[in-house]
Design a protein around this motif. Structure first.
Motif, PDB file in Angstrom:
ATOM      1  N   ALA C  45       0.852  -1.211   0.000  1.00 41.54           N
ATOM      2  CA  ALA C  45       0.000   0.000   0.000  1.00 41.54           C
ATOM      3  C   ALA C  45       0.874   1.242   0.000  1.00 41.54           C
ATOM      4  O   ALA C  45       0.582   2.235  -0.689  1.00 41.54           O
ATOM      5  N   LEU C  46       1.988   1.181   0.734  1.00 41.19           N
ATOM      6  CA  LEU C  46       2.937   2.299   0.750  1.00 41.19           C
ATOM      7  C   LEU C  46       3.469   2.548  -0.664  1.00 41.19           C
ATOM      8  O   LEU C  46       3.525   3.697  -1.139  1.00 41.19           O
ATOM      9  N   THR C  47       3.847   1.508  -1.335  1.00 43.81           N
ATOM     10  CA  THR C  47       4.336   1.624  -2.710  1.00 43.81           C
ATOM     11  C   THR C  47       3.287   2.257  -3.614  1.00 43.81           C
ATOM     12  O   THR C  47       3.578   3.164  -4.412  1.00 43.81           O
ATOM     13  N   PHE C  48       2.066   1.800  -3.465  1.00 47.83           N
ATOM     14  CA  PHE C  48       0.983   2.336  -4.295  1.00 47.83           C
ATOM     15  C   PHE C  48       0.823   3.830  -4.054  1.00 47.83           C
ATOM     16  O   PHE C  48       0.666   4.609  -5.000  1.00 47.83           O
ATOM     17  N   LEU C  49       0.863   4.234  -2.792  1.00 50.48           N
ATOM     18  CA  LEU C  49       0.714   5.654  -2.455  1.00 50.48           C
ATOM     19  C   LEU C  49       1.822   6.482  -3.076  1.00 50.48           C
ATOM     20  O   LEU C  49       1.575   7.513  -3.687  1.00 50.48           O
ATOM     21  N   SER C  50       3.041   6.016  -2.921  1.00 47.72           N
ATOM     22  CA  SER C  50       4.148   6.818  -3.456  1.00 47.72           C
ATOM     23  C   SER C  50       4.093   6.860  -4.976  1.00 47.72           C
ATOM     24  O   SER C  50       4.450   7.869  -5.597  1.00 47.72           O
ATOM     25  N   LEU C  51       3.631   5.773  -5.597  1.00 47.72           N
ATOM     26  CA  LEU C  51       3.452   5.817  -7.045  1.00 47.72           C
ATOM     27  C   LEU C  51       2.424   6.867  -7.436  1.00 47.72           C
ATOM     28  O   LEU C  51       2.596   7.598  -8.414  1.00 47.72           O
ATOM     29  N   GLY C  52       1.360   6.970  -6.613  1.00 42.61           N
ATOM     30  CA  GLY C  52       0.366   8.014  -6.870  1.00 42.61           C
ATOM     31  C   GLY C  52       1.012   9.394  -6.822  1.00 42.61           C
ATOM     32  O   GLY C  52       0.737  10.261  -7.665  1.00 42.61           O
ATOM     33  N   GLY C  53       1.916   9.592  -5.834  1.00 40.71           N
ATOM     34  CA  GLY C  53       2.622  10.857  -5.758  1.00 40.71           C
ATOM     35  C   GLY C  53       3.435  11.109  -7.010  1.00 40.71           C
ATOM     36  O   GLY C  53       3.455  12.222  -7.554  1.00 40.71           O
ATOM     37  N   ILE C  54       4.121  10.105  -7.495  1.00 43.15           N
ATOM     38  CA  ILE C  54       4.928  10.269  -8.715  1.00 43.15           C
ATOM     39  C   ILE C  54       4.042  10.639  -9.897  1.00 43.15           C
ATOM     40  O   ILE C  54       4.370  11.495 -10.720  1.00 43.15           O
ATOM     41  N   TYR C  55       2.859  10.043  -9.969  1.00 43.60           N
ATOM     42  CA  TYR C  55       1.928  10.369 -11.059  1.00 43.60           C
ATOM     43  C   TYR C  55       1.609  11.863 -11.014  1.00 43.60           C
ATOM     44  O   TYR C  55       1.563  12.537 -12.045  1.00 43.60           O
ATOM     45  N   ILE C  56       1.390  12.366  -9.805  1.00 38.14           N
ATOM     46  CA  ILE C  56       1.017  13.788  -9.679  1.00 38.14           C
ATOM     47  C   ILE C  56       2.174  14.659 -10.122  1.00 38.14           C
ATOM     48  O   ILE C  56       1.989  15.642 -10.843  1.00 38.14           O
ATOM     49  N   THR C  57       3.410  14.266  -9.770  1.00 37.23           N
ATOM     50  CA  THR C  57       4.548  15.066 -10.259  1.00 37.23           C
ATOM     51  C   THR C  57       4.667  14.981 -11.763  1.00 37.23           C
ATOM     52  O   THR C  57       5.213  15.875 -12.396  1.00 37.23           O
ATOM     53  N   LEU C  58       4.173  13.958 -12.362  1.00 36.27           N
ATOM     54  CA  LEU C  58       4.204  13.829 -13.817  1.00 36.27           C
ATOM     55  C   LEU C  58       3.053  14.565 -14.478  1.00 36.27           C
ATOM     56  O   LEU C  58       2.830  14.415 -15.678  1.00 36.27           O
ATOM     57  N   GLY C  59       2.287  15.301 -13.706  1.00 38.85           N
ATOM     58  CA  GLY C  59       1.214  16.076 -14.290  1.00 38.85           C
ATOM     59  C   GLY C  59      -0.043  15.290 -14.542  1.00 38.85           C
ATOM     60  O   GLY C  59      -0.897  15.725 -15.301  1.00 38.85           O
TER      61      GLY C  59
END
Lengths: 623, 101, 176
Positions: C45-59
């Motif tokens: 779940a932690l991995t999924f959350l941080s991936l979500g953060g990366i998506y947001i940085t990617l616009g």
């Protein structure tokens, strides 16, 4: 004169073939009827052969039908068919008559054997092959039937296959004759190569060789190779060893092989291709000397054998030597005439021997004796056969042997004396055989009795023929020679030859009588004074042992080496392959363990290998 | 900032997910590992949508579809696992080899 | 080396990416190495959350939030339900003893990563146009979904319906 019956000559071999097919298809169900089917089929063939024979009387032109297209290679076309010459017609009668009598005899002799119908079917196939051989129109057709005859002899000699000796004898007969067959085959190839138009027809061969179209040296080679084939089938030295061993077969088969079918094929072949031999004096000389040597060689062996059938077998080898000698001397009619008379008295002797064996259940003549009183018909007919074989006036054997000896007397004195001495030995061993078997006191307590009618009827018929068959060709009546178209035959009575041959025969019989009939001379006189000579003759000049050392052992050694090679190298490779496959299978089985994760891993590894291969290829291409 | 770090991160996550999917014994963790691999793919799609040869929104929409499919897959997968557990009493993938026989 | 790293981290976007990716990798590795099932799910779940953060940085703000909602929320909860339904009694996971399997797998995974890394490092991807940075990401995605991608969208909704009905049917007790 019309060819009403001659044009149906192809039916003669067809009857036995039909009988063979019926017997082989429904043998077990037929039981007793099998013998009658054979006899009827053979009778039909015999009647037709007889009709053809009578139609041919006065004829000299050959009847040929060869419209059956068999093989077409480019321009070359090979036709099959049949041909009836006077020689063929005579052979047809001999073969069908002896086969018919052997069939009747077998009905009694083989009674109670559970494979009796198989036996009859083999006889029918044997007769079919021999009759087909006789009316063949070309050499290739003859060769096909020739091999078929060989196969049948293998089957029949090894009929009692549960006896190891019979198995060995069958194999020996097949292999030794095969050596000769290779010679015939090579001769046929040479013939095919050098004949004008590659024709293999007998009429074409006759034309080509009699007009000298073939190079004499080639003709010599062809003739000698053909003769090698005849040597194998007709038991000439040095390929004679199979013939005495073939006695392991049932006795009617011995009669058939020795009188009408197998061994006659070789003599017939030489007589049929006489034109080739006449084109080459060297080949003629080889034939004559091989024949003469075989005649005296086998006759001496015959004096020391103790098996009733083996004595007769060596006698056959010796008489075949006579025939070959006659052919080699250019006296074709004399050779065929001897074949003709020999067929009757040798069949008679073999069937008589079968009757004796049937009565006393042994083949050793030292255990027989005094059978004349108990088996009157057998004894009398056997005596007639023995006298005919010994060449006593006026039985058939006298006239045919006289014809050969007078030809030898004119052309080659050495061979004449060889033939005369062989005639003496012939008379001697026949007398020995007769007195040991039929005269004196019984030496075993077997209760012998006369054989039933199926035995005695053929014996009587053959005895009559053995008496009268000689009168068709005597110095006073050259009808057979004219009819066979052999004009070179001397017809004047050669009294010197006649008296000498009669003397030789009487001397042999007399010696046999004093040694074995009256016992006034010790029968061990030779064995006692010159044991080495007796042993040499008794062991058949050690020919079998020689072959064993020279050929059999060597071949066996090579075979052993190849066997080892086979076991360890060839089989090793095969086993290695199978082990590799099994190993891969095991590995596959371990991979197929039902675990999805293992499959996934295998997929991953496969993908990696593919990717690395692709990358490696590009990498090496680039640099 | 280029696309390379994103792609490298996606490769690392994908390989970890692959290792987990092929080595773990518990079927639920195997499912989770597969989700991780799908996420690595999504990361690739979105990175390409921004830094790829043709920037645009198509990659994002694709990743949305991907997420939907993954959700459906997890739902069905969990349902199958529960049913399997009910029938065979285990969620161990090494025991799931009945197709072999 | 260290200079380049510091230079890389001096940019705000890069720093955010570094942190998030570190967390994502750590979560994934914990997922592999932890022994209790629930802990594994939490690590992922932690991995999924941080991936979500990366998506947001990617616009990709919308996709990022969807990621958080569906993966970190729905799927993780579903997994935990699955674990509870299959009664793990809290015992530690005992990994099967398959040394050949695991060894080969490790080598295979590392080689695969090596190949991917090599390819990624050697690939030259040059944008043909400047990266778009849309003002209203969610609006544009919505418009695209209901115009250009309406058929896939509808098919996807059917798929979801079928999947959920199927899941219910499969998981339902037979005697009910």
């Amino acid at each position: 004169m019309a060819n009403d019956f001659t044009s149906y000559a192809w039916l003669v071999p067809l009857f036995p073939l039909l009988a063979f097919l019926v017997l082989i298809a429904a043998g077990r169900q037929l039981r007793e009827a099998g013998a009658y089917i054979s006899i009827v089929a053979m009778l039909a063939s015999f009647v037709l052969a007889l009709l053809i024979f009578f139609e041919r009387l006065g004829h000299t032109t050959d009847y040929t039908w060869n419209q059956l297209k068999w093989l077409t290679i480019g321009d070359f076309q090979l036709n099959m068919g049949f041909e009836v010459t006077n020689l063929n017609a005579l052979m047809l009668v001999i073969v069908t008559l002896v086969s018919l009598l052997v069939n009747i005899y077998s009905k009694g002799y083989m009674h109670g054997d559970e494979r009796v119908n198989v036996f009859f079917s083999y006889i029918q196939l044997f007769s079919f092959a021999m009759l087909g051989l006789v009316i063949s129109v070309n050499v290739l057709e003859l060769y096909i039937f020739w091999e078929l005859v060989g196969v049948c002899s293998f089957l029949l000699v090894g009929f009692w296959y549960f006896k190891p000796e019979a198995r060995a004898a069958a194999k020996k007969a097949f292999i030794v004759t095969r050596v000769g067959d290779v010679g015939l085959f090579l001769g046929m190839l040479l013939l095919f190569w050098y004949m004008p138009g590659h024709s293999l027809d007998f009429s074409a061969i006759h034309n080509a060789f009699s007009q000298g179209k073939i190079d004499p040296s080639i003709a010599t080679w062809i003739a000698i190779l053909v003769f090698v084939g005849a040597m194998g089938k007709s038991g000439q030295f040095p390929l004679h060893t199979w013939l005495p061993d073939a006695m392991e077969g049932p006795t009617p088969i011995s009669a058939l092989i020795h009188a009408a079918t197998m061994v006659a094929a070789g003599v017939y072949l030489v007589a049929r291709t006489m034109d080739i031999f006449q084109a080459s004096p060297d080949a003629m000389l080889v034939v004559a000397y091989v024949g003469g040597f075989t005649a005296i060689f086998a006759a001496t062996i015959g004096t020391a054998q103790n098996d009733i059938k083996r004595v007769l077998a060596y006698s056959t080898v010796s008489q075949l030597g006579y025939m070959m000698m006659a052919l080699g001397l250019g006296a074709a009619t004399a050779g065929i005439f001897h074949l003709f008379t020999h067929a009757f008295f040798k069949a008679l002797l073999f069937l008589g021997a079968g009757s004796v064996i049937h009565a006393v259940h042994t083949q050793d003549i030292r255990e027989m004796g005094g059978l004349a009183g108990k088996m009157k018909i057998t004894a009398w007919t056997f005596a007639i056969g023995a006298l005919a074989l010994s060449g006593i006036v006026p039985l058939s054997g006298f006239w045919s042997k006289d014809a050969i000896l007078s030809a030898a007397f004119e052309h080659n004195q050495l061979l004449f004396w060889v033939g005369l001495i062989a005639a003496f030995f012939t008379a001697f061993y026949m007398a020995r055989l007769f007195f040991l078997v039929f005269a004196g006191k019984p030496r075993s307590d077997a209760h012998a009795h006369e054989s039933p009618a199926p035995f005695t009827f053929p014996l009587v018929v053959l005895a009559v023929l053995a008496v009268i068959a000689g009168f068709v060709f005597t110095p006073f009546n050259g009808w057979l020679g004219h009819w066979l178209g052999d004009h070179a035959e001397a017809e004047t009575a050669n009294w010197t030859v006649m008296i000498l041959s009669t003397l030789a025969g009487l001397l042999g019989i007399g010696l046999g009588y004093v040694m074995y009939g009256k016992n006034s001379v010790s029968r061990d006189i030779v064995a006692g004074n010159a044991p080495w000579l007796y042993t040499l003759v008794y062991r058949k000049y050690y020919i079998d042992e020689l072959y064993d050392v020279v050929f059999v052992r060597g071949l066996r050694l090579i075979g052993k080496a190849f066997e080892l090679f086979d076991i360890y190298i060839v089989d090793g490779i095969v086993r290695l392959c199978s082990a590799a496959v099994v190993g891969i299978g095991r590995l596959g089985l371990r991979l197929q363990n039902g675990q999805v994760q293992t499959y996934g891993l295998a997929t991953l590894l496969g993908l990696l290998i593919l990717a690395l291969a692709l990358a490696g290829r590009r990498f090496f291409h680039l640099g | 900032m280029s696309i390379t770090p994103y792609l490298t991160l996606a490769a690392i996550l994908f390989c970890i997910g692959l290792y987990g999917a092929l080595s773990k014994k518990n079927a639920i963790i195997v499912l989770l590992s597969i989700e991780l691999m799908l996420n690595a793919v999504n990361l690739n799609l979105i990175a390409f949508a921004k830094y790829g040869p043709k920037p645009g929104l198509a990659g994002q929409i694709f990743s949305l579809f991907n997420i939907t499919v993954a959700a459906a897959e997890v739902a069905v997968g969990i349902a199958i696992l529960i049913n399997l557990y009910r029938n065979r009493g285990t969620t161990d993938v090494t025991d799931m080899d009945t197709m072999k026989r | 080396m260290l200079d380049r790293l510091i230079g890389f981290l001096s940019s705000g976007e890069n720093l955010v990416f570094f942190v998030f990716s570190l967390v994502a990798i750590c979560g994934a590795i914990f997922m592999i190495s932890l022994t209790r099932v629930v802990h594994m799910v939490m690590a992922l779940a932690l991995t999924f959350l941080s991936l979500g953060g990366i998506y947001i940085t990617l616009g990709a703000e919308f996709v990022g939030w969807v990621q958080v909602l569906i993966y970190a929320g729905a799927i993780t909860i579903l997994m935990i339900f699955g674990i509870m339904m299959t009664r793990h009694r809290g015992e530690a996971e005992t990994e099967p003893q398959r040394p050949w399997h695991n060894g080969l797998l490790l080598v295979g995974a590392i080689v695969l990563f090596g190949i991917l890394f090599y390819v990624i490092q050697n690939a030259t991807i040059t944008p043909q146009s400047a990266p778009v940075d849309p003002k209203d990401n969610t609006l544009q995605i919505g418009q695209l979904l209901f115009n250009q991608y309406v058929i896939p969208f509808e098919i996807m909704s059917v798929l979801l319906t079928v999947a959920f009905i199927g899941a219910i049917v499969v998981a339902k007790r037979e005697e009910d």
